[in-house]
Design a protein around this motif. Sequence first.
Motif, PDB file in Angstrom:
ATOM      1  N   THR A 167      67.539  40.589   9.728  1.00 45.71           N
ATOM      2  CA  THR A 167      67.116  40.479  11.128  1.00 45.71           C
ATOM      3  C   THR A 167      68.214  39.882  11.987  1.00 45.71           C
ATOM      4  OG1 THR A 167      64.789  40.245  10.495  1.00 45.71           O
ATOM      5  CG2 THR A 167      65.416  39.452  12.681  1.00 45.71           C
ATOM      6  N   LEU A 203      58.469  47.364  12.310  1.00 48.00           N
ATOM      7  CA  LEU A 203      59.785  46.769  12.544  1.00 48.00           C
ATOM      8  C   LEU A 203      60.839  47.374  11.613  1.00 48.00           C
ATOM      9  CD1 LEU A 203      58.787  43.018  13.022  1.00 48.00           C
ATOM     10  CD2 LEU A 203      59.684  44.568  14.773  1.00 48.00           C
ATOM     11  N   GLN A 262      60.543  46.668  19.644  1.00 45.42           N
ATOM     12  CA  GLN A 262      60.627  45.467  18.810  1.00 45.42           C
ATOM     13  C   GLN A 262      59.864  44.317  19.448  1.00 45.42           C
ATOM     14  OE1 GLN A 262      64.474  43.524  18.669  1.00 45.42           O
ATOM     15  NE2 GLN A 262      64.220  43.020  16.500  1.00 45.42           N
ATOM     16  N   ASN A 291      56.629  42.410  17.911  1.00 43.51           N
ATOM     17  CA  ASN A 291      56.808  40.985  17.614  1.00 43.51           C
ATOM     18  C   ASN A 291      55.732  40.113  18.254  1.00 43.51           C
ATOM     19  OD1 ASN A 291      58.946  40.814  15.809  1.00 43.51           O
ATOM     20  ND2 ASN A 291      60.500  40.817  17.415  1.00 43.51           N
TER      21      ASN A 291
END
Length: 410
Positions: free
Chosen positions: A26, A85, A113, A117
Motif C-alpha cells: 500500500t 482495493l 480507492q 476506504n
Amino acid sequence: MTIFRSLRHYNYRLFFTGQSISLVGTWMQRVAVSWLVYRLTGSAFLLGLITFLSLIPSLVLAPYAGSYVDRHNKFKILIITQIILMLQAGALALMIWFKYYDMFWIAGLSLVQGLVNAFDVTARQSLMVNLVEDKEDLPNAIALNSSVFNAARLVGPALAGVILSTLGEDICFLINFVSFIAVLVCLLMMKLNLQAVQKSTENIWVDLRKGYEYLRSSPDLASMIIMMAASSLLVIPFTTLLPVFAKDIFNGTATTFGWFESAAGFGAFFGAIYMATLKKRNNMQKIIIFSALLLAVSVIALAISPSLILALFCTGLAALGLMAQTSSINTYLQTHADDAMRGRTLSYYIMAYQGVLPIGSLLMGYFAHQFGTQTVVAFEGVAGLLIVVAYIYNEKNRHSVKRNRVHFAN
C-alpha cells in the motif's frame, strides 16, 4: 513480551500478519502515485488534488459508513473492500504497464480507492475489538496495528524509491496487487464468533443523527475529534508536499522522495512502539497534547531546514508526533465510546482525520503553488501550535464548568 501481548490472540495474530505484508504494498503504491503525478505534471496543486480525490469520500461517507457497519457484518464488509482495493491496484498496474498516462483515469482510480476506504477503514477499526478476547489488550492491539502501519511506511517507500528509479511505477502497483492475497488468506483463516447483527428498523439517517447527538452529549470525545479535524485541515497536509521538498527544494530524485517517506515511517514507527508500551491507565489526554506540540514544532523546523539531513530528521520527528497523536485519540475513543455507538464514533474520527485531510491537501497545495512550499509548511506548524492552545483552553473551561455544576448541586 508486554509490548507484543495482544499477539497471543489467534485472530489478531492473523490480522497483524496480513496487514504487515499488505501495507508494504500500500505504501509503495502511495509513493508511486505521488511521484508519478508530480513527474508528469510538475504541479503541487495536482499533487494535492490526487490526494484530495483519494480521501474526500471519507468526509462525505464516513458517518454513513459508520451506521452501515453497525448494521451489517463488519467481517464480510472487510473481505469485500479488500477485494475491490486489490482490483484497483491491478488496474493502475495495467495502465502504467501499457504507458497509458492519463491523469483523468489516475484521478478516477484514486477516487474509487477513497470510496472503498471509507467503508474499509471503519469496518477494520470496528472489528478490532472482536479480535482480542481480553479487552485489557485492546489499547496494545491498536498501538501494534499503528506500529505495523508505520513500519510498512518505513519499508514501503524505501523499496518504492529503489523500484521507481530502476523498474518504474507499474511494478510498485503490481506488488501492491499481489500483497492483498496475504490479507485475504489471513482473514479467511480467522475463527471469529461475531454476534448476529440486529438490524435497526429505523432509517439509517436516524442512526446518523443518533451518532451526532451521542457526540454532542460526550464533550470529551467531541473535542478530540474536532482537534483531529483541525490538524487534518491545517497541519497534516505537510506530508502531501514532501515530493516538492525532495525534487525542487533539495534537487533530488525518486530515491530522495523515498528517503523522506521512510524518515516519516521511521519516526512514526517509534511513536507506535511507544504507544504499544503504554498501559490502559495512562493519561491519553496529556499524550495528545505533547504529541501535537511535537508535530507542530517539527513541521516549523522542516520548513526552515537548510540541509537535507536536517529536513529528514524533522520529518521523522513530525511523523512521531503525528503517530502518537492519532493513536492516542483512536485509543481513547475506542475505550470510552459505548459499544452500540463505537462504529459511529470511529466514523466521525475517520471523517475528521481522513475526510478533512484532502481538503487541507488541496488548500495547501494551492497555497504552496501561490506562496511557496516552505512558507506554507511554516504556516502549518504555527497553526498546529494554535490548535493545541485552543484544545487546552477548551478542556480547562469544560472541567471548570463541570466543577461548578457539582459545587452548585451540593
